[in-house]
Design an enzyme around this catalytic site. Sequence first.
Site, PDB file in Angstrom:
ATOM      1  N   GLU A  34     -12.604 -33.800   0.726  1.00 35.52           N
ATOM      2  CA  GLU A  34     -11.723 -33.235   1.760  1.00 35.52           C
ATOM      3  C   GLU A  34     -10.936 -34.317   2.494  1.00 35.52           C
ATOM      4  OE1 GLU A  34     -11.087 -30.055   2.929  1.00 35.52           O
ATOM      5  OE2 GLU A  34     -12.173 -29.143   1.267  1.00 35.52           O
ATOM      6  N   TYR A  84     -12.577 -30.847   9.492  1.00 33.63           N
ATOM      7  CA  TYR A  84     -13.713 -31.331   8.695  1.00 33.63           C
ATOM      8  C   TYR A  84     -13.306 -32.567   7.903  1.00 33.63           C
ATOM      9  CZ  TYR A  84     -17.166 -31.418   4.889  1.00 33.63           C
ATOM     10  OH  TYR A  84     -18.113 -31.802   3.975  1.00 33.63           O
ATOM     11  N   SER A 109     -16.541 -36.853   1.595  1.00 32.92           N
ATOM     12  CA  SER A 109     -16.129 -35.652   0.863  1.00 32.92           C
ATOM     13  C   SER A 109     -14.722 -35.807   0.309  1.00 32.92           C
ATOM     14  CB  SER A 109     -16.180 -34.447   1.808  1.00 32.92           C
ATOM     15  OG  SER A 109     -15.471 -33.343   1.284  1.00 32.92           O
TER      16      SER A 109
END
Length: 325
Positions: A132, A154, A130
């Site tokens: 992220e 996460y 991701s």
Amino acid sequence: MPVAFITGITGQDGSYLCELLLENGYTVHGLVHRPDTLVNSNIGHLVRDDTICGKRLHLHNGAFEDATHLRRIINKARPDEFYHLAGQSSPRLSLELPETTVDSIGMATLRLLEIIRDLDHAPKFLYASSAEVFGSPAHSPQDEATPLRPTTPYGAAKMLSQELCRIYRTAYKLPTCAAILYNHESPRRRSTFVTMKVAQAVAQIKLGHQKELTLGSLAGKRDWGWAPDYVRGMWMMLQADPVDDFVLATGVLHSVEELVDSAFQCVDLNWRDYVRHDPSLVTAVEPYAPCGNPAKARRLLGWKNSVPMEEMMERLVAYCMDKLK
């Protein structure tokens, strides 16, 4: 006939990937956690098809905590390609459940990599990472060489999994890679994602079932793409030789306000008449304008996102309107 294994097969990406692989002549194995909900899941139409389910599509009940059972399933399936898409999917929730997040993402990936390392013929392995992992990067857009600086559990768990793929590729010479995925949406997204939350609310408001839409910050920006394109990109990554990490993104930033405005325009309404701000919905560690650079994927794979944000929201709103009607 090639064989593929998918974790997270009932999710948005897993279901589109399953369809793509079946269309390309694969036999597909999938790991499921709730077999009792399959008929109503994103692959329900495939489960109900007797010509596919049990013949070219095989679903296995299992959990990442039970490595022994996983090993038996994977040994029996003997896949040529392995797509690991499952795991907790909310950066916001990870701030409340950090241990669960890291275990369901990071440790699950490690267990799978250890299993395929012991196989006589290791499959090509793709991990769905991701944007992220970049957190709040120093420069934009981000590419495969951008330093990893996650700002949530996460993102940290995704980074762990991504780095494990790199380590197993270099240390054990396994064909492992990570797809660094920026936001990608479709009608199969859950309503917890802002795109579907907005699309559903717009449809409800237009039909008189809802009066307002409550959102956090409208200033936040994202790089939004079309999920089926990103799934196709993941498949293309495992067709490359050798496999490698790729950023899959549009390279274009849009604010939440632009997304909301686009959605309301689909039904000829002014969003300012219906949207209410709720400060409690603003994440404390909001990433700074994550925008990906897909140049490597475009150059080496011939991949690109085909649906711009405005058309994406038009499709989502139309889907929600049809569903309500």
